[in-house]
Write a protein that holds these residues in place. Structure first.
Motif, PDB file in Angstrom:
ATOM      1  N   UNK A 166     -30.304  25.832 -35.168  1.00 13.69           N
ATOM      2  CA  UNK A 166     -29.522  24.977 -34.299  1.00 13.69           C
ATOM      3  C   UNK A 166     -29.124  25.763 -33.061  1.00 13.69           C
ATOM      4  N   UNK A 167     -29.138  25.060 -31.945  1.00 16.66           N
ATOM      5  CA  UNK A 167     -28.814  25.715 -30.688  1.00 16.66           C
ATOM      6  C   UNK A 167     -27.354  25.480 -30.377  1.00 16.66           C
ATOM      7  N   UNK A 168     -26.514  26.402 -30.875  1.00 15.41           N
ATOM      8  CA  UNK A 168     -25.091  26.230 -30.641  1.00 15.41           C
ATOM      9  C   UNK A 168     -24.685  27.107 -29.491  1.00 15.41           C
ATOM     10  N   UNK A 179     -35.076  13.469 -22.465  1.00 21.06           N
ATOM     11  CA  UNK A 179     -33.756  14.078 -22.298  1.00 21.06           C
ATOM     12  C   UNK A 179     -32.669  13.241 -22.946  1.00 21.06           C
ATOM     13  N   UNK A 223     -36.339  24.379 -26.139  1.00 22.89           N
ATOM     14  CA  UNK A 223     -36.990  23.450 -27.061  1.00 22.89           C
ATOM     15  C   UNK A 223     -38.501  23.461 -26.827  1.00 22.89           C
ATOM     16  N   UNK A 237     -23.869  23.947 -20.524  1.00 21.18           N
ATOM     17  CA  UNK A 237     -23.284  23.036 -19.554  1.00 21.18           C
ATOM     18  C   UNK A 237     -24.310  22.040 -19.086  1.00 21.18           C
ATOM     19  N   UNK A 238     -24.347  21.871 -17.774  1.00 21.82           N
ATOM     20  CA  UNK A 238     -25.253  20.875 -17.213  1.00 21.82           C
ATOM     21  C   UNK A 238     -26.660  21.395 -17.005  1.00 21.82           C
ATOM     22  N   UNK A 239     -26.927  22.635 -17.417  1.00 21.14           N
ATOM     23  CA  UNK A 239     -28.244  23.200 -17.174  1.00 21.14           C
ATOM     24  C   UNK A 239     -29.243  22.684 -18.219  1.00 21.14           C
ATOM     25  N   UNK A 240     -29.673  21.475 -18.003  1.00 19.32           N
ATOM     26  CA  UNK A 240     -30.543  20.812 -18.974  1.00 19.32           C
ATOM     27  C   UNK A 240     -31.904  21.512 -19.050  1.00 19.32           C
ATOM     28  N   UNK A 294     -22.702  15.222 -19.831  1.00 22.81           N
ATOM     29  CA  UNK A 294     -24.017  15.866 -19.937  1.00 22.81           C
ATOM     30  C   UNK A 294     -24.880  15.196 -21.007  1.00 22.81           C
ATOM     31  N   UNK A 295     -24.272  14.955 -22.147  1.00 25.55           N
ATOM     32  CA  UNK A 295     -25.061  14.447 -23.275  1.00 25.55           C
ATOM     33  C   UNK A 295     -25.436  12.976 -23.119  1.00 25.55           C
ATOM     34  N   UNK A 300     -25.798  23.056 -11.741  1.00 20.07           N
ATOM     35  CA  UNK A 300     -26.789  21.989 -11.884  1.00 20.07           C
ATOM     36  C   UNK A 300     -26.169  20.625 -11.621  1.00 20.07           C
ATOM     37  N   UNK A 310     -23.589  13.829 -12.693  1.00 20.79           N
ATOM     38  CA  UNK A 310     -22.646  14.914 -12.409  1.00 20.79           C
ATOM     39  C   UNK A 310     -23.214  15.713 -11.261  1.00 20.79           C
ATOM     40  N   UNK A 362     -32.692  15.717 -10.900  1.00 23.28           N
ATOM     41  CA  UNK A 362     -31.922  16.858 -11.414  1.00 23.28           C
ATOM     42  C   UNK A 362     -32.218  18.043 -10.526  1.00 23.28           C
ATOM     43  N   UNK A 376     -22.772  19.316 -31.760  1.00 25.88           N
ATOM     44  CA  UNK A 376     -23.175  20.467 -32.546  1.00 25.88           C
ATOM     45  C   UNK A 376     -22.148  21.591 -32.545  1.00 25.88           C
ATOM     46  N   UNK A 414     -27.046  16.192 -11.818  1.00 27.10           N
ATOM     47  CA  UNK A 414     -27.924  15.085 -12.163  1.00 27.10           C
ATOM     48  C   UNK A 414     -27.447  13.853 -11.399  1.00 27.10           C
ATOM     49  N   UNK A 467     -32.970  14.298 -26.662  1.00 31.17           N
ATOM     50  CA  UNK A 467     -32.566  15.629 -27.132  1.00 31.17           C
ATOM     51  C   UNK A 467     -31.157  16.033 -26.685  1.00 31.17           C
ATOM     52  N   UNK A 468     -30.627  15.344 -25.675  1.00 36.24           N
ATOM     53  CA  UNK A 468     -29.227  15.601 -25.332  1.00 36.24           C
ATOM     54  C   UNK A 468     -28.313  14.714 -26.168  1.00 36.24           C
ATOM     55  N   UNK A 509     -31.969  24.294 -21.539  1.00 34.55           N
ATOM     56  CA  UNK A 509     -32.010  23.787 -22.908  1.00 34.55           C
ATOM     57  C   UNK A 509     -33.420  23.310 -23.236  1.00 34.55           C
ATOM     58  N   UNK A 510     -33.970  22.616 -22.260  1.00 41.02           N
ATOM     59  CA  UNK A 510     -35.291  22.029 -22.447  1.00 41.02           C
ATOM     60  C   UNK A 510     -36.345  23.122 -22.646  1.00 41.02           C
ATOM     61  N   UNK A 553     -27.467  15.485 -29.803  1.00 45.26           N
ATOM     62  CA  UNK A 553     -26.551  16.599 -30.094  1.00 45.26           C
ATOM     63  C   UNK A 553     -25.178  16.086 -30.535  1.00 45.26           C
TER      64      UNK A 553
END
Lengths: 389, 603
Positions: free
Chosen positions: B555-557, A322, B571, B561-564, A269-270, A283, A275, A290, A253, A285, A325-326, B567-568, A329
Motif C-alpha cells: 500500500x502506498x501510504x 485517475x 503505479x 498531495x496534489x502531485x498526481x 485531490x481524491x 501541482x 485545485x 494538470x 489509506x 488540476x 486510482x485516486x 503517484x501515477x 484510496x
C-alpha cells in the motif's frame, strides 16, 4: 519527463466549475530530514524574500481565473511554513482574499513543525483566518525522531500542541510515520496511544518510503534497523485497530479523523476536483488539465512567467484512470453515479474485468452506487490500483 | 613486394592465462615496425588513409610487423593470436596450424600450469618449433632456474638458455626478437605449386563482405583469381588480398607461399568460410586439402529468450548478425510455455555462451532470459532411434527410453599439494573418475580426471578456484559419450509445470538439486495475493517443496498531495514491473528467477 500535450483550453471542459482549492508550497526548512525527498531545504533570507515576491506575482497571474470562483480550502504546505515570519503568511493570505472569495467555512490549513512556532505566530495565523493546524510529529520516541533526522523532540511537539489548544485551535492534525528505524510493536503502540490521548481531530499515518537521493537511500538497508515485512504489517494492523478504538475513522489509506473533521483539502485531490498550486513544484488540476510548476526554488524565482515541469491535458481514458486510482484510496471508494456523470457510463463498462477479478479475490466490493476496497483490499491496494493505470 | 621466404617468421605465443602473453605481444609490436623500408616508399600509406576514412579498423587475430635484426636484415613477423580458452580448442588448433613456431611464455614464479601443458602439447602435435621464454623475472618470487628445470623435466624441451624477461618492464625483449629470427623456422612450401591456403579465422565486414584470414602454404593468390573452398566446393573471385597492419587491413598485390594475410571475395555468409578449411585455385586446384578440418559442433545449449516478448524479431536479427562473425554459434527457434518465443542456441562452451549473451545485451541492447545450459545427451529409445537431446523439454517418456548417454571430458588439473585433497573431493562430487596423478615437483600435482561435461558447465571453474584459493588450473577436452543414469528434474510453481526450468540431472543428484532450486526460487518469486507452492519433481514424483507466503501489505501510504503524476508513476512502475514478469498460471515470475537456477552452488 516533460510531457507536453496541451490542447486548446476550450476542450478542458470543467474550467468554469465554481469551487476551487488552493495549495501554496513553502519549501523552507531548518534542515532536511533523512527520508525527505520533497522540494524543500534550508535557504537564506534573500531567497525567501524573492520567493514570496514571486509567489504573490504568481497568484496575481491567476487572478482573472480565480476571481469568479469560490475557494473551498487553502493549504499552506511545505517544507515548514511555520518557519517563516508570520508576515509572509499574512501577505499570502491577504493576496488570496484580495482577488478571490473564500467560501464560508473555508478550511485553511498550515503545516507546522515543533520547534518553529511560538504564540505570536499562532496568533497571527489565526488573525488571517487559518483554522486548521497540521503538525509533523512522526513519533513520540525521541530516538526514533533523531534517526529520522527530525529537529525536534516529543517535548517540543507537546509544547506546540498545548500552545495551539491554548490559543483556540479547534482542528489539529498530527502526522505520524510507521516503518521507521528502530521501531518496534511497542514503540509504535506508545506513539499511537500517546497521540490519541491528546485527542487531535485528525491523524495521518504514513509509511516510511526510502526514496532515491535521500540520506536513507545511501545507507545500507540493514544498518537502518527497519522493521521487517511481517513486523511492519503487524504495526500497520495495530494502527488501524488503536485509532479506530479511539474513535478515529479511517477515510483514506493514510488518513483518520473524528467524524466531521475529514480534511476537505485532501478530498479535493481524491475527488478530481479543481485545485491550483502556487510555488515551486506545486501541482494544479483545472478540469482535464494538470500542470506542475518547475521543481526548483531557483528556477521558480528565476522567471516571472510560469515555467512548468509538466503540463498535460488528460484524455478521457486517463481521466477515468485517475478517477479510479485516486478515488479508491478513500475507504468509501468511488461513486458509480459520479463516474457515470463524468464519463457517460458505469465504471464496469470500462474496467469490468479488473473489477470482476478483484471482487472475486475479495479485494473490491461493489454496491448499488459505490465501488470500494475491502479492508484486505486496502492492505494490498497498490496491486489493484496499478491495474487501473 | 616480394619478400623472400627465409625472411618470414610465422609464429604465435602460447601461455597459461595471466602468464604475460598479451604483454609480450605488445612489447614485440612496440619494438618492431609496421612497414619495411621499401614499402614505406610505396603507396601503402594512401591506401591506409582510405581505410581510415571508411572507418574500417578491425581487431585482428593476426598482425604483421617488420623487425630489423642484428644481422642487418629485415624480417617479416606474422604474429597470430590464439584464443586462450578451452572452448575454442579447435580454433586454437587451426591458428597453430597456420604457424611455423611458437613462443612458450611461462611465469617464472608460478611455473607450468594446466593450460601451459595443453597448449604446448597442441603446438607440438602441429610440429611447431617451440621455444620457451621465462617471464616476470622482476617478481620477488621469481625462480627462473626452477621453472627452467620444470620445463625440461615435464615438457622435455630445452629451457636452460631460454630468455629471462620481464614483458612488463620491457627487459629481455631484444633477445626474444633475435630468438624468433633464429629459432622459428622459415616457412616451407612452394610458390609454383597449386594454391593451398589454410583459413584460420574470418570476420564479416559490411563493406567488403567476409574477410578471410589465411596462411598460404603453396602457390600464390592475387585479386581476380578464382578460388575454391575445398570443403564446400564453392568458388569465388578474389577481390582483394592483403596483410594485417596494426589494427587495419593493408591491401597488397599478391600473397604467396609462406605468407599470412587476408583475402576478400564478396562473400556474404561467414558459414562459407569455415575455420580449418582449405582454399585453392579453382582453375588449378591442389590435389588434397590440408589435414585437420572438421565442422565444430556446439557442446553447450541453452534457451535464449527476449525479456520483452515483442523483441523476438530483434533477437533473431542480432543472432544472425553475430553469426556473421561467429560460425560456431548455432540457433534454432523454439517455444516455451513460460518464456514464449526464443531460440535454442548452441555454444562451444560456457565462456562462449557468456560472450554471446553479453554481446547480445550490450551491443544489441536486448534484455535476455536464458535457461539453464545443458549438454547434448544421446537418448537411445526402445525402438532403436537415437535422439541428440539439446532441450530437456523434448525428453521422451521414460517408458520409451532404453538408456541415455552423456558427454565426458578428459580434464587436466594442476594443483598445489596443499589443496590436493579438496580438489580430489570436488572431482568426486562431480562424478569424476581419476585417470592419473603425477607429481610435477614436490609441491605440485597434475591430476587427470574424466568428468561428465554437465558437471562442469555450471560452476566447476569457480568451485575449483575457491577451493584451491586460486592455486589450481584446469583444462579439458571432449572425450567420449558414456552411458549414465539421468533423469529430468521438473519444477512446478503453484502446481503448474514450468518448462523453462526443467533440466537433466544425474539421478543421485536430483534431490539435492531440486531442493536448492526450490529454495532459490522461493527467494526470487515475489509474494502474491495467495500462497504459492514451489515443487521439484522427477517423473511425476515430488521430491522437494518450498512455499512463498501470501503478500499481506502493499500500500502506498505516502502523502503526495496534489502531485498526481508522481503517484501515477509509482503505479505505472508497479505495472511495468509486472509486465516484465512471466505469467505461469496466475503466478508472476521475474525474469531473474530463470537465471538464478544457474547459481545454485553459490554460498
Amino acid at each position: 519527463m516533460y510531457r507536453y500535450r496541451r490542447r486548446p483550453f476550450c476542450q478542458c471542459s470543467s474550467w468554469m466549475k465554481n469551487e476551487i482549492s488552493v495549495y501554496v508550497h513553502l519549501p523552507f526548512c531548518v534542515k532536511k530530514c533523512n527520508y525527505c525527498d520533497f522540494l524543500s531545504g534550508s535557504f537564506d533570507d534573500g531567497i525567501k524574500r524573492a520567493y514570496l515576491k514571486r509567489l504573490l506575482l504568481e497568484i496575481d497571474h491567476y487572478g482573472a481565473l480565480l476571481s469568479g470562483r469560490m475557494i473551498r480550502s487553502v493549504y499552506l504546505g511545505g517544507g515548514t511554513p511555520s518557519l517563516l515570519d508570520p508576515s509572509f503568511i499574512r501577505s499570502i493570505m491577504k493576496k488570496l482574499t484580495d482577488i478571490t472569495m473564500l467560501k464560508s467555512g473555508c478550511e485553511i490549513t498550515i503545516e507546522m513543525n515543533p520547534g518553529t512556532a511560538d504564540e505570536r505566530k499562532i496568533g497571527s495565523y489565526r488573525e488571517c483566518g487559518i483554522n486548521r493546524f497540521s503538525i509533523g510529529l512522526q513519533s513520540v520516541n525521541d530516538d526514533e525522531l533523531a534517526s529520522l533526522g527530525r529537529i525536534h523532540t516529543y517535548g517540543d511537539f507537546l509544547y506546540l500542541y498545548d500552545l495551539l489548544r491554548k490559543n483556540g485551535a479547534s482542528n489539529i492534525n498530527v502526522d505520524l510515520m510507521t516503518g521507521i528505524p528502530h521501531e518496534s510493536m511497542s514503540s509504535a503502540e506508545r506513539t499511537l496511544e500517546t497521540v490519541c490521548a491528546l485527542k487531535p481531530e485528525h491523524i495521518s499515518v504514513y509509511s516510511l518510503i526510502i526514496e532515491d537521493g535521500t540520506p536513507f537511500s545511501q545507507a545500507e538497508k540493514k544498518n537502518l534497523d527497519l522493521p521487517d515485512e511481517d513486523e511492519e504489517y503487524a504495526i500497520y494492523e495495530m494502527t488501524r485497530r488503536i485509532l479506530s478504538g479511539h474513535g478515529y475513522e479511517r477515510y483514506e489509506i493514510s488518513n483518520y479523523a473524528k467524524r466531521g473533521f475529514e480534511c476537505r483539502h485532501n478530498i479535493t485531490y481524491w475527488d478530481l476536483d479543481d485545485y491550483i498550486g502556487f510555488g515551486a513544484g506545486a501541482s494544479s488540476r483545472l478540469g482535464e488539465r494538470r500542470f506542475t510548476n518547475i521543481k526548483s526554488v531557483e528556477g521558480y524565482i528565476g522567471s516571472d512567467d510560469p515555467v512548468f515541469d509538466e503540463d498535460i491535458c488528460l484524455d478521457e481514458r486517463e481521466s477515468m484512470s485517475e478517477f479510479m486510482f485516486l478515488g479508491l484510496r478513500k475507504t468509501a471508494g468511488i461513486s458509480r453515479s459520479d463516474f457515470a456523470r463524468r464519463f457517460g457510463k458505469d465504471p464496469s463498462v470500462f474496467f469490468g474485468s479488473i473489477i470482476e477479478r478483484y471482487e472475486g479475490e475479495g479485494l473490491l466490493k461493489m454496491t448499488k452506487d459505490r465501488l470500494a476496497f475491502t479492508e484486505r483490499g486496502l492492505d494490498v491496494s497498490n496491486i489493484v490500483l496499478s491495474e487501473f493505470v | 613486394m616480394n619478400i623472400p621466404k627465409d625472411h618470414i617468421r610465422n609464429f604465435c605465443i602460447i601461455a597459461h592465462i595471466d602468464h604475460g602473453k598479451s604483454t609480450l605481444a605488445d612489447r614485440i609490436l612496440e619494438k618492431t615496425g609496421l612497414l619495411t623500408e621499401r614499402e614505406m616508399q610505396d603507396q601503402v600509406l594512401d591506401n591506409m588513409e582510405l581505410e581510415r576514412e571508411r572507418g574500417i579498423t578491425i581487431k585482428s587475430q593476426a598482425v604483421r610487423t617488420v623487425y630489423k635484426a642484428k644481422n642487418g636484415e629485415e624480417y617479416i613477423f606474422n604474429l597470430i593470436d590464439t584464443p586462450g580458452h578451452v572452448d575454442f580448442n579447435y580454433e586454437v588448433s587451426r591458428s597453430l596450424a597456420a604457424c611455423d613456431g611458437a613462443i612458450l611464455v611461462v611465469d617464472s614464479a608460478q611455473g607450468i600450469e594446466a593450460q601451459t601443458l595443453a597448449n604446448v602439447y597442441l603446438a607440438l602435435e602441429h610440429d611447431l618449433e617451440v621455444f620457451p621464454v621465462l617471464n616476470k623475472i622482476d617478481l620477488p618470487s621469481a625462480d627462473p632456474e626452477r621453472v627452467a628445470n620444470e620445463i625440461e623435466d615435464v615438457i622435455g624441451i630445452e629451457a636452460m638458455d631460454a630468455p629471462r624477461i620481464s614483458a612488463k618492464a620491457g627487459t629481455g625483449i631484444d633477445e626474444v626478437l633475435e630468438e624468433i629470427v633464429n629459432r622459428i623456422p622459415e616457412p616451407s612450401g612452394n610458390e609454383d605449386s597449386p594454391l593451398k591456403c589454410l583459413i584460420f579465422d574470418s570476420v564479416y565486414d559490411p563493406y567488403k563482405g567476409v574477410i578471410v584470414f589465411l596462411r598460404v602454404f603453396d602457390g600464390s593468390v592475387k585479386p581476380g583469381d578464382s578460388i575454391r573452398f575445398m570443403s564446400s566446393g564453392k568458388t569465388d573471385e578474389v577481390v582483394e588480398v592483403g596483410y594485417f597492419g596494426a589494427g587495419r587491413f593493408i591491401a597488397c598485390d599478391e600473397l604467396s607461399a609462406g605468407m599470412v594475410g587476408y583475402i576478400t571475395a564478396s562473400i556474404k555468409d561467414l558459414r562459407q568460410t569455415r575455420v580449418g578449411d582449405t582454399i585453392t585455385n579453382a582453375d588449378r586446384p591442389c590435389k588434397e586439402a590440408l589435414p585437420g578440418y572438421k565442422k565444430v559442433n556446439p557442446m553447450v545449449y541453452c534457451g535464449v529468450y527476449p525479456a520483452d516478448t515483442k523483441r523476438y524479431p530483434d533477437l533473431r536479427d542480432a543472432l544472425e548478425k553475430l553469426q556473421l562473425n561467429d560460425a560456431s554459434l548455432s540457433f534454432e527457434p523454439e517455444t516455451s510455455v513460460a518464456l514464449g518465443f526464443g531460440f535454442r542456441c548452441g555454444f562451444l562452451g560456457l565462456l562462449h555462451l557468456d560472450i554471446i549473451t553479453e554481446r547480445l545485451e550490450r551491443e544489441y541492447n536486448l534484455e535476455l532470459v536464458t535457461t539453464a545450459p545443458g549438454v547434448v545427451y544421446k537418448v537411445h529409445k526402445t525402438d532403436g532411434e537415437v535422439i541428440e537431446l539439446t532441450n530437456p523439454s523434448n525428453l521422451p517418456d521414460s517408458s520409451e527410453i532404453e538408456y541415455m548417454e552423456e558427454p565426458v571430458v578428459s580434464a587436466q588439473i594442476m594443483v598445489s599439494t596443499d589443496y590436493l585433497g579438496s580438489i580430489i573431493s570436488l572431482c568426486q562430487e562431480r562424478r569424476g573418475v581419476q585417470k592419473g596423478m603425477e607429481y610435477m615437483e614436490e609441491t605440485r600435482v597434475l591430476l587427470e580426471y574424466d568428468l561428465p561435461l554437465n558437471e562442469i558447465i555450471y560452476d566447476f571453474f569457480d568451485a575449483l578456484k575457491s577451493r584451491s584459493k586460486g592455486y589450481a588450473s584446469f583444462d579439458y577436452e571432449m572425450k567420449e559419450y558414456v552411458r549414465s543414469e539421468l533423469v529430468k528434474l521438473d519444477i512446478l510453481i503453484n502446481k503448474e509445470y514450468v518448462d523453462a526450468l526443467s533440466f537433466i540431472v544425474f539421478k543421485d543428484s536430483a534431490y539435492e538439486r531440486g531442493s536448492k532450486m526450490c529454495a532459490k526460487l522461493k527467494e526470487e518469486i515475489p509474494r502474491h495475493l495467495f500462497e504459492i507452492p514451489i515443487q521439484a519433481a522427477v517423473g511425476g514424483r515430488i521430491i522437494a517443496r518450498e512455499t512463498v507466503k501470501a503478500v499481506r501489505k502493499d500500500v502506498l501510504a505516502k502523502c503526495y498531495g496534489g502531485d498526481v503524476s508522481r503517484k501515477k508513476k509509482l503505479l505505472e512502475k508497479q505495472k511495468e514491473g509486472k509486465k516484465k514478469m512471466r505469467e505461469i498460471g496466475n503466478v508472476q515470475i521475474p525474469q531473474k528467477a530463470f537465471l538464478s537456477v544457474l547459481k545454485l552452488d553459490e554460498e
